[in-house]
Motif scaffolding. Sequence first.
Motif: not given
Length: 268
Positions: A157, A226, A244
Amino acid sequence: MSAETVTKAAQAGTPATAARRMMALARAELTLLGRSKATFFAALFVPLIMPLSLRTAVEDMDLEEAGLSVGSVILPSAVGFSLLFAVYSALVSVYAARREELVLKRLRTGELRDVEILAGAALPSVLIGLVQCVVLTIACAALLDVGAPEAPHLAVLGLLLGLVMWPAIAAVVASFSRSLEGAQVAAMPLLLVSMMGSGTFIPFELMPDRLATVCELLPLSPVITLIRGGWTGNLGAYEALGAIATAVAWVVLSVFAVQRWFRWEPRH
């Protein structure tokens, strides 16, 4: 290769889909990128060299107390260098050069839509960055004994958010320059700040708390967070959601800025 060539290639086939139009432009852009030796060298080789120069400095850091290892610091940093040099820095030059050459202006007279023009021009750099990230990840995992990621979904991600974010930021930076040389200069402040403050050279865990809180808001920071958290498994749900949210905010702001201020013609 002119804009007319790209437009004709994009119009080939009936009906011409957005994917075909972007791929036609991407093939043309890849040819042009290969002709620009300085940009091509910076995009292809600098990100591969930077992690090697970082290793000595990282080995001298006190990483055990922070729950980190040399590999868990260098691997996310290597990905960050690829995003900064292969994607961001290269695309600032690409967008500025195509604008000054009136390529972007001519492309808009064909079937290509604005988003297709920008995305098609970005595809070669994004693919180069993606391949570099994969190669560097495999090399770091093998040479630095990093092992498999504890939370691979976070690492993937983070990389995907970076590959979306930095082309948009590159378009924004290119918008505020009057020439190709000016665009290259304009790209440097964010590149240097991101290298020094986004956890690439110095992990957030080793920074003073107040400084780390500020640096975590930089555009590269959530990507590094991340990816590093995906490998170590030490990133909690709250921290992951915060990273995020920061990345998504940068994407949204960058897209808005491109829609509002991106210039398709040279400044006079």
